[in-house]
Design a protein around this motif. Structure first.
Motif, PDB file in Angstrom:
ATOM      1  N   ARG A  96     -15.530 -62.177 -15.053  1.00 46.96           N
ATOM      2  CA  ARG A  96     -14.283 -62.921 -15.154  1.00 46.96           C
ATOM      3  C   ARG A  96     -13.498 -62.815 -13.848  1.00 46.96           C
ATOM      4  N   ILE A  97     -12.717 -63.843 -13.568  1.00 48.19           N
ATOM      5  CA  ILE A  97     -11.919 -63.881 -12.338  1.00 48.19           C
ATOM      6  C   ILE A  97     -10.543 -63.323 -12.669  1.00 48.19           C
ATOM      7  N   ALA A  98     -10.246 -62.133 -12.177  1.00 47.16           N
ATOM      8  CA  ALA A  98      -8.989 -61.457 -12.491  1.00 47.16           C
ATOM      9  C   ALA A  98      -8.008 -61.594 -11.336  1.00 47.16           C
ATOM     10  N   PRO A  99      -6.703 -61.519 -11.629  1.00 51.46           N
ATOM     11  CA  PRO A  99      -5.721 -61.518 -10.544  1.00 51.46           C
ATOM     12  C   PRO A  99      -6.027 -60.402  -9.546  1.00 51.46           C
ATOM     13  N   GLY A 100      -6.028 -60.738  -8.288  1.00 54.64           N
ATOM     14  CA  GLY A 100      -6.334 -59.762  -7.247  1.00 54.64           C
ATOM     15  C   GLY A 100      -7.773 -59.809  -6.763  1.00 54.64           C
ATOM     16  N   ASP A 101      -8.633 -60.579  -7.457  1.00 57.18           N
ATOM     17  CA  ASP A 101     -10.039 -60.644  -7.039  1.00 57.18           C
ATOM     18  C   ASP A 101     -10.213 -61.318  -5.684  1.00 57.18           C
ATOM     19  N   ALA A 102      -9.345 -62.266  -5.355  1.00 60.97           N
ATOM     20  CA  ALA A 102      -9.439 -62.917  -4.043  1.00 60.97           C
ATOM     21  C   ALA A 102      -9.198 -61.902  -2.932  1.00 60.97           C
ATOM     22  N   ALA A 103      -8.213 -61.038  -3.119  1.00 55.86           N
ATOM     23  CA  ALA A 103      -7.931 -60.001  -2.120  1.00 55.86           C
ATOM     24  C   ALA A 103      -9.089 -59.014  -2.035  1.00 55.86           C
ATOM     25  N   ARG A 104      -9.699 -58.666  -3.158  1.00 54.56           N
ATOM     26  CA  ARG A 104     -10.840 -57.749  -3.163  1.00 54.56           C
ATOM     27  C   ARG A 104     -12.020 -58.354  -2.407  1.00 54.56           C
ATOM     28  N   LEU A 105     -12.254 -59.659  -2.617  1.00 49.98           N
ATOM     29  CA  LEU A 105     -13.363 -60.311  -1.926  1.00 49.98           C
ATOM     30  C   LEU A 105     -13.095 -60.394  -0.429  1.00 49.98           C
ATOM     31  N   THR A 106     -11.859 -60.688  -0.055  1.00 47.13           N
ATOM     32  CA  THR A 106     -11.498 -60.729   1.363  1.00 47.13           C
ATOM     33  C   THR A 106     -11.793 -59.399   2.026  1.00 47.13           C
ATOM     34  N   ALA A 107     -11.407 -58.304   1.358  1.00 47.11           N
ATOM     35  CA  ALA A 107     -11.647 -56.972   1.914  1.00 47.11           C
ATOM     36  C   ALA A 107     -13.146 -56.691   2.021  1.00 47.11           C
ATOM     37  N   ALA A 108     -13.922 -57.099   1.014  1.00 47.18           N
ATOM     38  CA  ALA A 108     -15.367 -56.865   1.032  1.00 47.18           C
ATOM     39  C   ALA A 108     -16.036 -57.620   2.169  1.00 47.18           C
ATOM     40  N   LEU A 109     -15.620 -58.873   2.396  1.00 53.79           N
ATOM     41  CA  LEU A 109     -16.210 -59.663   3.482  1.00 53.79           C
ATOM     42  C   LEU A 109     -15.802 -59.109   4.849  1.00 53.79           C
ATOM     43  N   ASP A 110     -14.580 -58.591   4.937  1.00 46.48           N
ATOM     44  CA  ASP A 110     -14.139 -58.001   6.195  1.00 46.48           C
ATOM     45  C   ASP A 110     -14.974 -56.782   6.564  1.00 46.48           C
ATOM     46  N   LEU A 111     -15.449 -56.053   5.554  1.00 45.07           N
ATOM     47  CA  LEU A 111     -16.228 -54.836   5.791  1.00 45.07           C
ATOM     48  C   LEU A 111     -17.720 -55.123   5.969  1.00 45.07           C
ATOM     49  N   ALA A 112     -18.150 -56.327   5.628  1.00 47.55           N
ATOM     50  CA  ALA A 112     -19.571 -56.667   5.712  1.00 47.55           C
ATOM     51  C   ALA A 112     -20.026 -56.721   7.172  1.00 47.55           C
ATOM     52  N   GLU A 113     -21.246 -56.260   7.422  1.00 49.51           N
ATOM     53  CA  GLU A 113     -21.778 -56.292   8.779  1.00 49.51           C
ATOM     54  C   GLU A 113     -21.964 -57.727   9.264  1.00 49.51           C
ATOM     55  N   ALA A 114     -22.368 -58.604   8.353  1.00 46.83           N
ATOM     56  CA  ALA A 114     -22.540 -60.020   8.686  1.00 46.83           C
ATOM     57  C   ALA A 114     -22.114 -60.847   7.488  1.00 46.83           C
ATOM     58  N   ALA A 115     -21.535 -62.005   7.752  1.00 47.72           N
ATOM     59  CA  ALA A 115     -21.097 -62.872   6.658  1.00 47.72           C
ATOM     60  C   ALA A 115     -22.304 -63.411   5.904  1.00 47.72           C
ATOM     61  N   PRO A 116     -22.267 -63.401   4.579  1.00 48.23           N
ATOM     62  CA  PRO A 116     -23.383 -63.960   3.817  1.00 48.23           C
ATOM     63  C   PRO A 116     -23.440 -65.470   3.976  1.00 48.23           C
ATOM     64  N   GLY A 117     -24.633 -66.029   3.829  1.00 54.79           N
ATOM     65  CA  GLY A 117     -24.768 -67.474   3.950  1.00 54.79           C
ATOM     66  C   GLY A 117     -24.602 -68.195   2.635  1.00 54.79           C
ATOM     67  N   THR A 118     -24.777 -67.466   1.531  1.00 56.95           N
ATOM     68  CA  THR A 118     -24.778 -68.088   0.207  1.00 56.95           C
ATOM     69  C   THR A 118     -24.038 -67.203  -0.783  1.00 56.95           C
ATOM     70  N   ALA A 119     -23.290 -67.832  -1.689  1.00 57.28           N
ATOM     71  CA  ALA A 119     -22.632 -67.123  -2.788  1.00 57.28           C
ATOM     72  C   ALA A 119     -23.220 -67.623  -4.111  1.00 57.28           C
ATOM     73  N   TRP A 120     -23.755 -66.717  -4.908  1.00 54.78           N
ATOM     74  CA  TRP A 120     -24.314 -67.048  -6.216  1.00 54.78           C
ATOM     75  C   TRP A 120     -23.273 -66.747  -7.280  1.00 54.78           C
ATOM     76  N   LEU A 121     -22.990 -67.724  -8.144  1.00 51.10           N
ATOM     77  CA  LEU A 121     -21.884 -67.624  -9.106  1.00 51.10           C
ATOM     78  C   LEU A 121     -22.390 -67.485 -10.531  1.00 51.10           C
ATOM     79  N   ASP A 122     -21.669 -66.681 -11.321  1.00 49.49           N
ATOM     80  CA  ASP A 122     -21.951 -66.516 -12.747  1.00 49.49           C
ATOM     81  C   ASP A 122     -20.671 -65.993 -13.388  1.00 49.49           C
ATOM     82  N   SER A 123     -19.835 -66.907 -13.896  1.00 54.82           N
ATOM     83  CA  SER A 123     -18.506 -66.506 -14.366  1.00 54.82           C
ATOM     84  C   SER A 123     -17.995 -67.433 -15.467  1.00 54.82           C
TER      85      SER A 123
END
Length: 251
Positions: A96-123
């Protein structure tokens, strides 16, 4: 009674009255759905053109089967907020998409060594505001969106799907839309509640245009109550540009 004490009593009574109004407003919104539940078919019933509205409870999605009768993964144990998994050059968003998940994803991508090319969705959906922010983040990061045949993307999730540079939905996946509340409370004066709804819908339509998706998609969302879901046919996904056609193997 002294003046300060009278003011304190007045403030307390006002807070109690506001609390009662808020509770009463939420109850008034819920009672019609309890008294007159949706009569639409179960979400597991196959859809066909003109018969695409199904009952919807994000916390009670029934088990599904593949066309050959074998079970698909259970969606009942989905996380209460997006599970963010970065591996093998891809991003996996499930739950489920909860309030604050956008900020969590931003932080996760900032910490990633390389940006992913694809996002797989299931929600099964959730916070519209966060879904729009996540969609914009995927677009800014030039990430494609994908859905496997076993995945679902309902309620607010299609707005994340729309954020992909290239969007592909496998046959058998569920993509569906319906009305959103945008966190308004029915205890508010009607004029303010209507303004909030219209503002929210206008923001969503503007977002779809920004993402290159046909805003006519909202016609189905606006006409479908929140306890139902309008499941999009594969041809509609392409018609509204929510999914790109698969490349021609011979091409």
């Amino acid at each position: 009674m002294s003046t300060p004490r009278r003011w304190l009593v007045a403030v307390l009574m006002a807070e109690i009255a506001i609390g009662a109004l808020l509770f009463g407003g939420d109850l008034a919104r819920a009672l019609p759905r309890i008294a007159w539940p949706s009569s639409a078919p179960q979400i597991t019933e196959p859809v066909r053109p003109g018969d695409q509205t199904r009952r919807f409870r994000p916390d009670r999605l029934p088990a599904r089967e593949r066309p050959d009768g074998t079970p698909m993964p259970d969606t009942g144990d989905m996380p209460d907020r997006l599970a963010i998994d970065l591996r093998d050059g891809a991003l996996f968003l499930r739950g489920r998409i909860a309030p604050g998940d956008a900020a969590r994803l931003t932080a996760a991508l900032d910490l990633a060594e390389a940006a992913p090319g694809t996002a797989w969705l299931d929600s099964p959906g959730g916070s519209v505001i966060d879904a729009l922010e996540i969609g914009r983040l995927l677009r800014e990061t030039a990430i494609d969106t994908r859905m496997s045949a076993e995945a679902i993307c309902l309620s607010a999730c299609p707005y994340i799907l729309a954020g992909g540079i290239e969007r592909r939905v496998a046959e058998g996946a569920w993509v569906g839309v319906h009305q959103h509340y945008f966190d308004q409370n029915t205890a508010l004066p009607a004029i303010f509640a209507v303004e909030d709804i219209q503002r929210g819908q206008g923001e969503v339509m503007g977002y779809l245009i920004e993402m290159g998706v046909d805003p006519a998609l909202m016609r189905h969302a606006l006409a479908t109550p929140s306890d139902e879901i309008y499941l999009l046919l594969p041809e509609e996904l392409e018609q509204y540009r929510l999914s790109h056609a698969a490349p021609d193997p011979a091409g």
